[in-house]
Structure formats: C-alpha cells, structure tokens
Design a protein around this motif. Structure first.
Motif, PDB file in Angstrom:
ATOM      1  N   ILE A  49      -5.601 -34.730 -42.837  1.00 57.39           N
ATOM      2  CA  ILE A  49      -5.347 -34.858 -41.268  1.00 57.39           C
ATOM      3  C   ILE A  49      -3.639 -35.164 -41.135  1.00 57.39           C
ATOM      4  N   THR A  50      -3.137 -35.357 -42.361  1.00 58.54           N
ATOM      5  CA  THR A  50      -1.762 -35.670 -42.069  1.00 58.54           C
ATOM      6  C   THR A  50      -0.832 -34.637 -42.626  1.00 58.54           C
ATOM      7  N   GLU A  94       2.076 -34.664 -35.933  1.00 61.55           N
ATOM      8  CA  GLU A  94       0.954 -35.497 -35.548  1.00 61.55           C
ATOM      9  C   GLU A  94      -0.178 -35.244 -36.361  1.00 61.55           C
ATOM     10  N   LEU A  96      -3.729 -34.760 -37.368  1.00 60.25           N
ATOM     11  CA  LEU A  96      -5.008 -33.829 -36.765  1.00 60.25           C
ATOM     12  C   LEU A  96      -6.155 -34.777 -36.334  1.00 60.25           C
ATOM     13  N   SER A  97      -6.845 -34.536 -35.684  1.00 60.16           N
ATOM     14  CA  SER A  97      -7.992 -35.383 -35.424  1.00 60.16           C
ATOM     15  C   SER A  97      -8.907 -35.096 -36.430  1.00 60.16           C
ATOM     16  N   PRO A  98      -9.960 -35.837 -36.940  1.00 59.87           N
ATOM     17  CA  PRO A  98     -10.932 -35.607 -37.835  1.00 59.87           C
ATOM     18  C   PRO A  98     -11.825 -34.286 -37.309  1.00 59.87           C
ATOM     19  N   THR A  99     -11.949 -34.320 -35.976  1.00 61.28           N
ATOM     20  CA  THR A  99     -12.772 -33.289 -35.507  1.00 61.28           C
ATOM     21  C   THR A  99     -12.129 -31.751 -35.830  1.00 61.28           C
ATOM     22  N   CYS A 101      -9.717 -31.065 -38.124  1.00 63.23           N
ATOM     23  CA  CYS A 101      -9.770 -31.032 -39.505  1.00 63.23           C
ATOM     24  C   CYS A 101     -11.013 -30.536 -39.955  1.00 63.23           C
TER      25      CYS A 101
END
Length: 115
Positions: A49-50, A94, A96-99, A101
């Motif tokens: 996510i990062t 920023e 990423l949202s887990p969704t 990803c």
C-alpha cells in the motif's frame, strides 16, 4: 529482501527495518511517466500500500517524482527512493487503500488464469 541489504535511510536504519507495509510479489506491467515526461513500460515485481519495486530500462534519479498507471486504477504518484541497476523502489505519495491494492492483485490473478 536481499536486494535491500546495505541501504540506509536518513537516520542510519536499514530500509527493511523502516518498512511496515506487507509487500506482495507480483508481475504487473505499468506505464511510468517521469518529471521530464518520458514514458516507458515498467515491470512491477512487488507491491504494497506504500510503494512498489519495479524494473525499468529508463534510468531514473533518486527522489525523482514519477506517475505509475496500472490498468483499472487511477494514476499513482510516487518518488524513487532507491535504485540498483534496472531495479528501483518507489514510495507512493499517498498510501493505496487496501481495496485498491486488492483490486490490482485480483486483476493480475484473473489475467494469469485466462492464460
């Protein structure tokens, strides 16, 4: 993780010790645009996510701002945080949202199953 050996951050800690997001090995093509507006296709080899790790023939300098485009996902802005030959690490501006990803990973798996 072996590729991270010896890389140190601003306070001397190794990159692997600073990392807190789980990275997933992937094989995804993405389009990359650098600040000079050069375009190329890169091969993402891991994703979190990062940030991500990718392979590119385009030489990029440290801290260069880049934009990655992956099918089905809005453009992702980031910065080059390490480079070793053709392998490079990118930290996303920023997270990423887990969704998002999970969507990227699911799309990848669906493509592989169709082959």
């Amino acid at each position: 993780m072996a590729a991270l050996t010896g890389r140190h951050g601003p306070h001397g800690e190794q990159a692997a010790e600073r990392r807190f997001a789980i990275r997933i090995n992937v094989n995804i093509e993405a389009d990359l645009v650098d600040q000079g507006r050069r375009h190329c296709t890169v091969a993402l080899t891991n994703l979190s996510i990062t940030g991500c790790r990718f392979e590119s023939d385009l030489p990029l300098r440290m801290h260069a701002p880049v934009t990655l485009t992956i099918d089905g996902v809005a453009p992702i802005e980031g910065e080059i945080v390490w480079a070793e030959g053709k392998l490079m690490g990118c930290h996303f501006a920023e997270a990423l949202s887990p969704t998002i990803c999970n969507r990227i990973i699911r799309t990848l798996r669906e493509r592989q199953e169709r082959r």
